[in-house]
Design a protein around this motif. Structure first.
Motif, short mmCIF file in Angstrom:
data_model
loop_
_atom_site.label_atom_id
_atom_site.label_comp_id
_atom_site.label_asym_id
_atom_site.label_seq_id
_atom_site.Cartn_x
_atom_site.Cartn_y
_atom_site.Cartn_z
N LEU A 272 0.85 -1.20 0.00
CA LEU A 272 0.00 0.00 0.00
C LEU A 272 0.88 1.25 0.00
CD1 LEU A 272 -2.83 -0.96 2.52
CD2 LEU A 272 -3.10 -0.46 0.08
N ILE A 273 0.72 2.06 -1.04
CA ILE A 273 1.52 3.28 -1.17
C ILE A 273 0.55 4.47 -1.24
CG2 ILE A 273 3.29 4.48 -2.51
CD1 ILE A 273 3.95 1.80 -3.86
N ALA A 274 0.78 5.45 -0.39
CA ALA A 274 -0.14 6.60 -0.31
C ALA A 274 -0.25 7.30 -1.66
CB ALA A 274 0.37 7.58 0.75
N SER A 279 -6.53 3.82 -3.03
CA SER A 279 -7.90 4.35 -3.14
C SER A 279 -8.92 3.22 -3.02
CB SER A 279 -8.08 5.04 -4.49
OG SER A 279 -7.99 4.06 -5.51
N LEU A 280 -10.15 3.60 -2.77
CA LEU A 280 -11.21 2.59 -2.69
C LEU A 280 -11.49 1.99 -4.08
CD1 LEU A 280 -13.68 4.04 -0.05
CD2 LEU A 280 -12.02 2.20 0.20
N GLU A 281 -11.24 2.76 -5.15
CA GLU A 281 -11.40 2.19 -6.51
C GLU A 281 -10.42 1.04 -6.71
OE1 GLU A 281 -10.93 5.63 -6.12
OE2 GLU A 281 -13.11 5.84 -6.13
N GLN A 282 -9.17 1.24 -6.22
CA GLN A 282 -8.19 0.15 -6.32
C GLN A 282 -8.62 -1.04 -5.48
OE1 GLN A 282 -4.79 -0.36 -7.89
NE2 GLN A 282 -6.05 0.86 -9.25
N PRO A 309 10.49 8.19 -3.24
CA PRO A 309 9.56 9.20 -2.71
C PRO A 309 8.32 8.66 -2.02
CG PRO A 309 9.22 8.91 -5.06
CD PRO A 309 10.31 7.96 -4.66
N TRP A 310 8.12 7.36 -1.98
CA TRP A 310 6.82 6.83 -1.58
C TRP A 310 6.57 6.94 -0.08
CZ3 TRP A 310 5.28 6.82 -6.20
CH2 TRP A 310 6.06 6.30 -7.23
N GLN A 311 5.30 7.15 0.23
CA GLN A 311 4.89 7.25 1.64
C GLN A 311 3.90 6.15 1.97
OE1 GLN A 311 6.06 9.56 3.77
NE2 GLN A 311 7.34 10.39 2.11
N ARG A 312 3.88 5.78 3.24
CA ARG A 312 2.91 4.80 3.72
C ARG A 312 1.58 5.51 3.99
NH1 ARG A 312 4.40 1.04 8.68
NH2 ARG A 312 6.02 0.68 7.14
N PRO A 313 0.46 4.90 3.59
CA PRO A 313 -0.84 5.52 3.91
C PRO A 313 -1.06 5.52 5.43
CG PRO A 313 -1.10 3.69 2.35
CD PRO A 313 0.30 3.64 2.85
#
Ligand code: SF4
Length: 363
Positions: A272-274, A279-282, A309-313
């Protein structure tokens, strides 16, 4: 370059057949092969010197012909949540990571916890997934079957001698090193070696379709985990270059073929990547895929990787995603964070250490 030819091959790549053939060329009886393998795998002898029922000349030959310590445990990091990462140095100085995960079982003590070992199959990786530290420095070489098995032997020593599961999910794309992977897994599975049941072995792939289909035809019958990380081509294209060659319309039928051949539930890994795939669509698209494949979904909150650059949700967003899957009757788990304090995202420990160490061969 696809391989590395060491001065002496690792003894862990041998089988009863290959060893008996070498012994027969020496004029030694074939039954010695069984004795030697018994010393290596059942009695965990680290050197031929310990093999007391072999003639001295044979012990000497073994020491000259084979490498009994092709992987040197260089560095260990223990995290607060029972994940242990072992950096192993190969004969050419290359570094690979092996992770031992100790998962306590409910209602029993730590001494009954299940130990899972996660092994690497390549030095670096050519697949370049955008969230992964292993791909940052590119691909260097494939591991031999003996080096893959040796990783497990080192991990077993560190983990107290036993483990319950093997996941091939460390550095590298396992199916890009298919022949060596299969040779290693047959040794891991064989009763004369580690004897680990195929149901306890999981191979993880980013989606190399022809090799998924090849693995489906293997009688070995290991489990398959597919690193999906995006439930649409649009999202997968952004973070996984492999999707351009093997988009979902090719990957998903191959997964279905694998599942139908072996009758085993697949796992879909989903980091899971913010703002990328949370998203809920995903979640809805992922639920559709998982239901069609009767697959379990393993959600993994992404780790921050230096240079990426990725962030955790947020935890709330992770839980919304999980609930959206469960609301559609999908079997799903949200992985509790393991090993974030030991650079546990694949490839991080190796990258950090390579910056500090000269790339020397081990003695
Ligand atoms: S996630 Fe796996 S396949 Fe992708 S770059 Fe990392 S090691 Fe390679």
């Amino acid at each position: 370059m696809t391989g590395f030819a060491p001065a002496k091959p690792p003894v862990f790549g041998e089988t009863p057949g290959t060893l008996a053939a070498r012994l027969s060329a020496l004029g030694a009886p074939a039954f010695r092969a069984g004795q030697i393998l018994d010393w290596i795998y059942k009695r965990r002898a680290c050197s031929p010197d310990a093999m007391s029922n072999l003639p001295g000349a044979l012990r000497e030959w073994l020491g000259e012909a084979f490498d009994f310590a092709p992987n040197e445990p260089l560095l260990q990091k223990q995290s607060s949540d029972v994940t242990r990462k072992i950096l192993q140095r190969l004969r050419d100085g290359s570094l690979v990571e092996t992770v031992v995960i100790n998962a306590p079982q409910e209602g029993v003590g730590v001494e009954h916890s299940r130990q899972t070992v996660c092994v690497s199959t390549q030095v670096g990786c050519a697949y370049g997934c955008r969230f992964c530290a292993s791909g940052l420095a590119g691909w260097k070489r494939n591991l031999s079957a003996g080096e893959i098995v040796a990783q497990l032997m080192v991990a077993a020593r560190v983990a107290g001698g036993v483990f319950d599961n093997v996941v091939v999910m460390g550095m590298g794309e396992p199916l890009a090193n298919y022949d060596n992977l299969l040779a290693a897994l047959r040794i891991v599975n064989a009763p004369w070696a580690l004897g680990l049941g195929a149901r306890r072995i999981t191979v993880s792939t980013s989606g190399v379709v022809p090799k998924i289909l090849a693995l489906a035809e293997e009688p070995l019958g290991v489990r398959l985990a597919v690193s999906l990380h995006g439930a649409t081509n649009e999202v997968r294209d952004r973070i996984m270059p492999v999707n351009r060659r093997f988009p979902l319309e090719k990957l998903l039928p191959a997964c279905a073929t694998f599942a139908s051949r072996h009758g085993r539930m697949l796992t879909l890994e989903f980091i899971l990547i913010a703002e990328i795939n949370d998203s809920l669509e995903q979640a809805r698209a992922l639920a559709d895929i998982a239901r069609k494949l009767h697959a379990h979904v393993n959600l993994i909150p992404c780790n921050a990787v230096e240079g990426l650059p990725w962030q955790r949700p947020s935890l709330t967003r992770q839980q919304h995603f999980l609930r959206a899957l469960k609301a559609r009757s999908v079997s799903a788990t949200l992985r509790r964070e393991k090993g974030a304090d030991i650079d546990a995202a694949c490839g991080q420990l190796r990258l950090r250490t390579e910056k500090l160490l000269p790339n020397q061969q081990h003695a």
